[in-house]
Motif scaffolding. Structure first.
Motif, PDB file in Angstrom:
ATOM      1  N   GLY A  94       5.386  18.910   9.620  1.00 38.02           N
ATOM      2  CA  GLY A  94       5.070  19.733   8.455  1.00 38.02           C
ATOM      3  C   GLY A  94       5.729  19.296   7.168  1.00 38.02           C
ATOM      4  N   GLN A  95       6.664  18.361   7.237  1.00 38.48           N
ATOM      5  CA  GLN A  95       7.345  17.869   6.035  1.00 38.48           C
ATOM      6  C   GLN A  95       6.558  16.693   5.469  1.00 38.48           C
ATOM      7  OE1 GLN A  95      11.590  17.155   6.379  1.00 38.48           O
ATOM      8  NE2 GLN A  95      11.502  15.488   4.914  1.00 38.48           N
ATOM      9  N   GLU A  96       6.106  16.804   4.221  1.00 40.72           N
ATOM     10  CA  GLU A  96       5.269  15.768   3.622  1.00 40.72           C
ATOM     11  C   GLU A  96       6.121  14.672   2.982  1.00 40.72           C
ATOM     12  OE1 GLU A  96       2.112  15.605  -0.011  1.00 40.72           O
ATOM     13  OE2 GLU A  96       1.671  17.060   1.596  1.00 40.72           O
ATOM     14  N   ILE A  97       5.750  13.416   3.246  1.00 46.14           N
ATOM     15  CA  ILE A  97       6.482  12.259   2.736  1.00 46.14           C
ATOM     16  C   ILE A  97       5.481  11.295   2.109  1.00 46.14           C
ATOM     17  CG2 ILE A  97       7.957  10.304   3.333  1.00 46.14           C
ATOM     18  CD1 ILE A  97       8.794  11.871   5.853  1.00 46.14           C
ATOM     19  N   PHE A  98       5.777  10.842   0.891  1.00 49.02           N
ATOM     20  CA  PHE A  98       4.990   9.785   0.283  1.00 49.02           C
ATOM     21  C   PHE A  98       5.596   8.457   0.720  1.00 49.02           C
ATOM     22  CE2 PHE A  98       4.240   6.753  -3.230  1.00 49.02           C
ATOM     23  CZ  PHE A  98       2.852   6.717  -3.169  1.00 49.02           C
ATOM     24  N   VAL A  99       4.803   7.641   1.395  1.00 47.23           N
ATOM     25  CA  VAL A  99       5.302   6.388   1.963  1.00 47.23           C
ATOM     26  C   VAL A  99       4.695   5.210   1.211  1.00 47.23           C
ATOM     27  CG1 VAL A  99       5.536   4.996   4.045  1.00 47.23           C
ATOM     28  CG2 VAL A  99       5.468   7.493   4.227  1.00 47.23           C
ATOM     29  N   ASP A 100       5.559   4.368   0.661  1.00 41.58           N
ATOM     30  CA  ASP A 100       5.114   3.125   0.048  1.00 41.58           C
ATOM     31  C   ASP A 100       6.050   2.016   0.520  1.00 41.58           C
ATOM     32  OD1 ASP A 100       7.449   3.569  -1.330  1.00 41.58           O
ATOM     33  OD2 ASP A 100       6.487   3.926  -3.270  1.00 41.58           O
ATOM     34  N   SER A 101       5.969   0.847  -0.101  1.00 38.33           N
ATOM     35  CA  SER A 101       6.776  -0.280   0.375  1.00 38.33           C
ATOM     36  C   SER A 101       8.259  -0.123   0.042  1.00 38.33           C
ATOM     37  CB  SER A 101       6.257  -1.593  -0.225  1.00 38.33           C
ATOM     38  OG  SER A 101       6.261  -1.544  -1.633  1.00 38.33           O
ATOM     39  N   GLY A 151       0.807  -1.208   0.000  1.00 35.28           N
ATOM     40  CA  GLY A 151       0.000   0.000   0.000  1.00 35.28           C
ATOM     41  C   GLY A 151       0.840   1.257   0.000  1.00 35.28           C
ATOM     42  N   ALA A 152       0.161   2.399   0.178  1.00 37.87           N
ATOM     43  CA  ALA A 152       0.841   3.692   0.156  1.00 37.87           C
ATOM     44  C   ALA A 152      -0.033   4.735   0.851  1.00 37.87           C
ATOM     45  CB  ALA A 152       1.126   4.127  -1.278  1.00 37.87           C
ATOM     46  N   TYR A 153       0.609   5.775   1.373  1.00 34.06           N
ATOM     47  CA  TYR A 153      -0.111   6.856   2.029  1.00 34.06           C
ATOM     48  C   TYR A 153       0.785   8.079   2.101  1.00 34.06           C
ATOM     49  CZ  TYR A 153       2.527   5.313   6.180  1.00 34.06           C
ATOM     50  OH  TYR A 153       3.527   4.957   7.058  1.00 34.06           O
ATOM     51  N   LEU A 154       0.220   9.195   2.530  1.00 26.75           N
ATOM     52  CA  LEU A 154       0.973  10.426   2.742  1.00 26.75           C
ATOM     53  C   LEU A 154       1.156  10.652   4.235  1.00 26.75           C
ATOM     54  CD1 LEU A 154      -0.657  12.887   0.163  1.00 26.75           C
ATOM     55  CD2 LEU A 154       1.595  11.782   0.004  1.00 26.75           C
TER      56      LEU A 154
END
Length: 280
Positions: free
Chosen positions: A67-74, A59-62
């Motif tokens: 305040g620092q945005e990270i796209f998290v996936d496997s 899966g994946a999420y933000l």
């Protein structure tokens, strides 16, 4: 020791989830969780209470960290620290599964404080999944600790140090490994990595790394070989209760003893016992 870990999940994600505890290790806790929340907007902020390493499996999420945005996936691991402000969003609606480890602060503080995300390459991802499999098979503290430190070394190899050592340093390293082997030779096969490290006056991470570097094999593999040989000696001397031998040499139970013997010798201990005690 599986159990529901919704409070653990909520503490990280700030929203509903389900999970289970994989085990407790020297003040650290490992759990796996699944989050099926769907939402494009970031939820209300939560605040981290521990040093936590999150290893996504699918899966994946933000994620927003301070305040620092990270796209998290496997392919991305995330390290958060006490006091970090966390906000999560699931714009793709696919949910996610992950493993989370509450790290020893002394280990976590060696990582750069300004970094939150670390790449999960193929080898590290496999180490992570082997860590989960080791926990699920039956919690062996030494094996789990070594699997965990393998993941940590791959994620942040600069933490472990490296480069050539002076001869006197190499001698000290060999002496440390010899001391660890003496601890095991004294019959303490149930010791975990922390207990062995305490006996030789070094950190668990340092011992795990040095043992592999000096001997070419993980401490867990060496320990298993030595305790299997102790079991074989007892079997050859007439011992016949595998349950008693499992307890004597630090296996979780008889099934654990059987798995380890089969993996190393290619046959179960009952067959080995027949071979060793057969009289022509």
């Amino acid at each position: 020791m599986p159990r529901t870990c919704r409070q653990c999940v909520a503490r990280y994600a700030g929203q509903p989830g389900s999970g289970r505890c994989l085990g407790h290790l020297d003040g650290m806790r490992l759990f796996e969780a699944r989050c099926g929340v769907d939402g494009k907007r970031f939820g209300r902020p939560g605040y981290e209470s521990r040093h936590r390493l999150v290893l996504p499996r699918s899966g994946a999420y933000l994620l927003q960290v301070n305040g620092q945005e990270i796209f998290v996936d496997s392919g991305t691991a995330v390290l958060t620290r006490p006091g970090d402000e966390l906000r999560v969003a699931h714009p793709l609606g696919c949910g996610d599964t992950f493993t989370a480890v509450e790290l020893d602060p002394e280990v976590a503080e060696r990582w750069p404080r300004t970094a939150y995300r670390f790449p999960l390459d193929d080898a590290t991802d496999l180490d992570h999944r082997l860590l989960v499999a080791t926990c699920r098979r039956g919690f062996d503290a030494l094996a789990v600790a070594e699997r965990l430190h393998a993941v940590l070394d791959r994620l942040a190899p600069h933490v472990a140090g490296g480069g050539p050592h002076r001869p006197v340093t190499a001698v000290a390293h060999r002496r440390l490994v010899a001391d660890a082997r003496e601890v095991l030779a004294d019959g303490r096969y149930a010791y975990g990595l922390t207990e062995i490290a305490a006996r030789v006056n070094c950190s668990p991470h340092h011992l795990s790394r040095l043992f592999r570097a000096v001997t070419g094999e993980p401490l867990t593999d060496y320990r298993n070989r030595m305790r299997i040989r102790a079991v074989l000696a007892d079997l050859q001397d007439g011992a016949d209760c595998l349950r008693t031998l499992a307890a004597r040499y630090g296996f979780a139970d008889q099934s654990h003893l059987t798995r380890v013997v089969r993996r190393h010798l290619g046959r179960p201990p009952s067959t080995v016992r027949e071979l060793l005690t057969h009289r022509a």
